[in-house]
Design an enzyme around this catalytic site. Sequence first.
Site, PDB file in Angstrom:
ATOM      1  CE1 TYR A  23       0.646   1.791   4.219  1.00 45.05           C
ATOM      2  CE2 TYR A  23       1.035  -0.567   4.426  1.00 45.05           C
ATOM      3  CZ  TYR A  23       1.179   0.726   4.909  1.00 45.05           C
ATOM      4  OH  TYR A  23       1.868   0.954   6.080  1.00 45.05           O
ATOM      5  CG  PHE A  37       0.269   9.254   5.500  1.00 44.55           C
ATOM      6  CD1 PHE A  37       0.052   7.995   6.044  1.00 44.55           C
ATOM      7  CD2 PHE A  37      -0.734   9.823   4.732  1.00 44.55           C
ATOM      8  CE1 PHE A  37      -1.135   7.310   5.823  1.00 44.55           C
ATOM      9  CE2 PHE A  37      -1.930   9.139   4.510  1.00 44.55           C
ATOM     10  CZ  PHE A  37      -2.128   7.882   5.051  1.00 44.55           C
ATOM     11  CG  ASP A  38       3.022   3.917   6.227  1.00 43.27           C
ATOM     12  OD1 ASP A  38       4.213   3.645   5.988  1.00 43.27           O
ATOM     13  OD2 ASP A  38       2.285   3.201   6.940  1.00 43.27           O
ATOM     14  CB  ILE A  64      -8.078   2.686   9.828  1.00 45.73           C
ATOM     15  CG1 ILE A  64      -7.682   2.435   8.369  1.00 45.73           C
ATOM     16  CG2 ILE A  64      -6.988   3.450  10.569  1.00 45.73           C
ATOM     17  CD1 ILE A  64      -7.460   3.707   7.566  1.00 45.73           C
ATOM     18  CE1 TYR A 106      -4.324   5.764  12.288  1.00 43.68           C
ATOM     19  CE2 TYR A 106      -4.579   6.530  10.021  1.00 43.68           C
ATOM     20  CZ  TYR A 106      -4.047   5.637  10.936  1.00 43.68           C
ATOM     21  OH  TYR A 106      -3.229   4.619  10.492  1.00 43.68           O
ATOM     22  CG  PHE A 135      -4.726   3.903   2.548  1.00 42.75           C
ATOM     23  CD1 PHE A 135      -3.466   3.645   3.068  1.00 42.75           C
ATOM     24  CD2 PHE A 135      -5.640   4.608   3.316  1.00 42.75           C
ATOM     25  CE1 PHE A 135      -3.129   4.079   4.343  1.00 42.75           C
ATOM     26  CE2 PHE A 135      -5.309   5.042   4.588  1.00 42.75           C
ATOM     27  CZ  PHE A 135      -4.043   4.783   5.102  1.00 42.75           C
TER      28      PHE A 135
END
Length: 703
Positions: free
Chosen positions: A195, A205-206, A225, A251, A268
């Site tokens: 992902y 961010f990731d 999540i 979040y 995502f």
Amino acid sequence: MEGRLVPRVAVAVFVVRDGEQVLLGRRLSSIGDSSFALPGGHLEFGKTTALSPASSSSSGESWEECAAREVKEETGLDIHRVEFLKVTNNVLRDEVTPAHYVTILMRAVLVDEAQSTPQNLEPEKCEEVREMDEDFELPDAGEEMNEDFELPDDNPILKVGEEKEIGKQGLKKKLVKDGEGWERPENGDEVEVHYTGTLLDGTQFDSSRDRGTPFKFKLGQGQVIKGWDIGIKTMKKGENAIFTIPAELAYGESGSPPTIPPNATLKFDVELLSWTSVKDICKDGGIFKKILKEGEKWENPKDADEVFVKYEAKLEDGTVVSKSVEGVEFAVKDGYFCPALSKAVKTMKKGEKVLLTVKPQYAFGEKGRPAAGEEGAVPPSATLHIELELVSWKTITEVTDDKKVLKKILTEGEGYERPNEGAVVKVKLTGKLADGTVFVKKGHEDEPFEFMTGEEQVIEGLDRAVMTMKKGEVGLVTISPEYAFGSESKEELATVPANSTVYYEVELVSFVKEKESWDMNTQEKIEAAGQKKEEGNALFKQGKYLRASKKYEKAHKYIEYDSPFSEEEKKQSKVLKISCNLNNAACKLKLKDYKQAEKLCTKVLELESTNVKALYRRAQAYINLADLDLAEIDIKKALEIDPDNRDVKLEYRTLKEKMREYNKKEAKFYGNMFSRMSKLQETEAKKSGKEQAEPMSVDTPSA
């Protein structure tokens, strides 16, 4: 408030051969009798919903699995490339019995286009199976569904590049690359993904891709999540999709400092690499099954079957407490080692290998188990980890509904065809008693033993078992006395004592089926019906009423659907229908099946309302069913048509005598009842000291 109708969900399949022909079967049921229908049936599911292409029921059956199972069970054909077409929704609130039917239409092709013609394996539901190719248009996959019904939007059907909302909480999914097959992961499965996560402005961010390591987690367990738990359940293996996840499913108000701000909507880009299925077999957390190696096809063993497995059982600390060295065989219903094994194998496919996590209630409970021989001790309330492989199994078929004739398949046969009644079969067989004494052996050294099914040329149990076999199949048939010899019988090599259960090892070498009605032209059907009727007549004269009844039923089936017949052929067909049903009714009366006799006579009267024999025999059935008023109506009508009919007059006398007996019994019953009431009143009056009332006067019916 109007009651909510629980929908019945069914799958229907367009099975395509050569891109043109489609399988259809002619129904035999109270709904749509004689009309053509697609192969299919009800989806097997329990409490969980089945209204999504990826969903599984409590039995683990998806739409595609249901389609494959039903086509196999109805026609013997194997299908693949199963695709969703559309859904129909029918709410019938104005019927006598309101109902809600949901039908899922699928499309599939044959695994082997050259496979033999379809078989009618459920003749009690379907008269024939045909391949239709004239003026038949097949809908395109993905075609829009009925305006009054849509699939639940928690698993929308997407094309590459298309974006749709999942559910009602703002989660969106855009398909980048379609996946393989049709299976999707379920809650509890261990999934592996790559992902990349970004904010709406594109800030990353990731990313597991940047780390070079796929991310693994258990689906539906709150390890990620909520948007992920919902979204990834909609993906297939190898699928790539972009999920837009609102803050409520990500979040929330707090965010995830420092990279994700409060109330942030996230994107995502997810690729589902693989997953390992983990199922809660008993739905109570007692046995979890993790699939280590997928099995073959879709069949599972049943309670009566005998399975061959390999297993190794360990405690949580890794101590081995039991192990099969060469493998073990056991009947599923009897179980082996601990209760978990029999429950697990019923969910497995041939060749499947699993890891079971077994809680004490399905292992050895609060008491545990002491060590014995090479078997280790199991402590009280111990959880076990069992690696289990289903190597193979032998199918046990209940040939008769009362389970008094059983067939164990020792060697699978070839193809899909089975002998029908009237087929000429060639077999090799050996018959034994319970102690192993061989009383008959045929077809092993010389030519195979030949006989015709349904003609009492062998004992009934063997006859019926052979009709369930395929060419080349070897089976062990266990036959209770009721379907064997019953009384003492001197056979070829030994005497079979009275009331003996016998055992036959049978190999079906070859067979030639009696010609089926769908292979006949209209004149051939009429001739075949006439022949079967004559065979029935001969058997009736010999007092063989059950066999005669079957002949009449077979004769009627040949001509039951006469729409293609010429006018002259329809006249011949009507005469045959009347005579076959009348003669069959006579058989049913002899067999004391009065309800069926009544139904058969009613069918005759629908064709010929003044048929005296039908009125007479239906009256006989009514008398035996104690419907005396209906019997009298039929007899009076028969006498109006034929006042001098001796048999009807005699039956009228019988009826009157029955009525007199009934009236006497009724008078006695009510007389006794009122007498007891009178005595009770007298006793109560004495107790109370009051003046006794006059007893009730009863007018009983005259005899």
